[in-house]
Design an enzyme around this catalytic site. Sequence first.
Site, mmCIF file in Angstrom:
data_model
loop_
_atom_site.group_PDB
_atom_site.id
_atom_site.type_symbol
_atom_site.label_atom_id
_atom_site.label_comp_id
_atom_site.label_asym_id
_atom_site.label_seq_id
_atom_site.Cartn_x
_atom_site.Cartn_y
_atom_site.Cartn_z
ATOM 1 N N GLU A 268 -5.438 -8.238 -1.364
ATOM 2 C CA GLU A 268 -6.098 -8.073 -0.065
ATOM 3 C C GLU A 268 -7.548 -7.712 -0.301
ATOM 4 O OE1 GLU A 268 -4.604 -5.507 3.029
ATOM 5 O OE2 GLU A 268 -2.541 -5.984 2.505
ATOM 6 N N GLU B 83 0.824 -1.219 0.000
ATOM 7 C CA GLU B 83 0.000 0.000 0.000
ATOM 8 C C GLU B 83 0.856 1.267 0.000
ATOM 9 O OE1 GLU B 83 -2.708 -0.547 3.323
ATOM 10 O OE2 GLU B 83 -4.067 -1.717 2.085
HETATM 11 C C1 BGP Z 1 -4.409 -3.058 4.836
HETATM 12 C C2 BGP Z 1 -3.066 -3.570 5.274
HETATM 13 C C3 BGP Z 1 -3.062 -4.839 6.031
HETATM 14 C C4 BGP Z 1 -4.320 -5.134 6.766
HETATM 15 C C5 BGP Z 1 -5.597 -4.658 6.149
HETATM 16 C C6 BGP Z 1 -6.816 -4.674 7.023
HETATM 17 O O1 BGP Z 1 -4.441 -1.685 4.848
HETATM 18 O O2 BGP Z 1 -2.206 -3.764 4.182
HETATM 19 O O3 BGP Z 1 -1.879 -4.923 6.748
HETATM 20 O O4 BGP Z 1 -4.249 -5.260 8.095
HETATM 21 O O5 BGP Z 1 -5.479 -3.370 5.625
HETATM 22 O O6 BGP Z 1 -6.766 -3.597 7.901
HETATM 23 P P1 BGP Z 1 -7.014 -3.759 9.436
HETATM 24 O O7 BGP Z 1 -6.070 -4.816 9.869
HETATM 25 O O8 BGP Z 1 -6.739 -2.460 10.059
HETATM 26 O O9 BGP Z 1 -8.432 -4.178 9.575
#
Ligand code: BGP
Length: 478
Positions: free
Chosen positions: A366, A171
């Site tokens: 993701e 990201e």
């Molecule tokens: C993205 C990241 C991840 C991940 C995901 C979900 O932004 O790359 O590392 O964790 O989001 O976010 P969160 O864990 O805050 O729910």
Amino acid sequence: MAYFPKGFLWGGATAANQYEGAYNEDGKGLSIQDICPHGIKGELTQEPTKDNLKLIATDFYHRYEEDIRLMAEMGFKVFRMSIAWTRIFPLGDEETPNEKGLAFYDRVFDTCRQYGIEPLVTLSHYETPLHLARTYDGWRDRRMIQFFERYAKTVFTRYRDKVKLWLTFNEINSALSCPFLSAGVLTPKDKLSEKDLWQILHNECVAGALAVRLCHEIIPDAKIGCMMIETPVYPYTCNPDDLLALLEYEHRTDTILDLQAKGRYPKHALRRMERAGYCLDMGEEDLRILAENPVDFISLSYYMSKCLSAAPENKGKTVSGNVLSGGLKNPYLQVTEWGWQIDPKGLRYVLNRLYDRYELPLFVVENGLGAIDQLVTDENGEKTVLDDYRIAYLNEHLHQLSQAIELDGVDVMGYTSWGCIDLVSASTAELRKRYGYVYVDRNDDGSGTLARYRKKSFYWYRDVIGSNGEIIHASEEV
Ligand code: BGP
């Protein structure tokens, strides 16, 4: 019934700092995450503290064999994970790597291969070495480029026969909004100028291009991509000012992707810098390095969409509970318990937009629903979670993804849903926000046995992969 091409790469995604634990084992150095116990809005600590769930996380470091076996049981073709930079170079700027750290990933990749799972490896996922953050202020300093290059060269060389799919920075565009988490910059964001923010991105993009070059030289049959957080934006109203606010937002994101996929600054970015009266500090070779080394594919995370408004009274407003992304509530969409607006069609839209602009293969690395799960005992006496809500979320997103492929002709290489085995969340550093197909017995107070339990979605995802997505359907088809 949905369509996915033959060879579509199904799997799941994780990140070392949220999953591995073992934060100080076998010579690992500290990363910024080890002093960040409460997520992006929380205070930093001087030293690692017991309340930091990431220090143990969900213990992949000691349980990787069991976890990879579970992934294989679901039929994973690919497993997205990251290497903790601080396992390889504990400080980040030393010359010699830590052999025990390298050996750990050998074991992980060998286990993946044993089960026929292709590793997809992120070089840097929100865990800049703490020493680099403290000594150089992270990616504000261009000396980071050479440290990253050394790290990338080390892991490409070591794993050349084991890893053929790589990602540079997780990201990367989040550095504009979260320079600490994303780029290891300790200076508070409100003390950074517009130039500082773009300098951080410039340094990272040059380092990313150098990694692309090294990867192609060292592992000619590998593919390496960039990774963007993709959040489609709607104008809040049909007021033309809202449309211009959206244009401004898209220009900023497009600049970052243009640098990595086209290898150059777009005209609007050059003009913006000129108007603001600054020039970025660049090395003589930077523009050539960027131009010669675009990525092979574009990967993205996709969770939500947002609405933008130009009206002063809406400035700074955000959907309740959402600490990650600004933007106003879209009346047509539901939100998760964390205020993330659920928008499956937005995924089809961003895939189209990216493919129209870059004509490069895309990879959704993701996506998923963070939710509070209830562990129950089923009729066979097995512990499980009846997570129909997660299945519905994933089904809808996969349906839209298949529409992008089938109806719009977008080239999508694969899909790795986030947090396939429960892990610590990034933005709020909690364990109760779960994404996995596998429940891990660990709670926010640190209690739990770390035992793994298959959720209902585990069997569903196994069937999705087993049918190459054929069981995915539009919700109205249920
Ligand atoms: C993205 C990241 C991840 C991940 C995901 C979900 O932004 O790359 O590392 O964790 O989001 O976010 P969160 O864990 O805050 O729910």
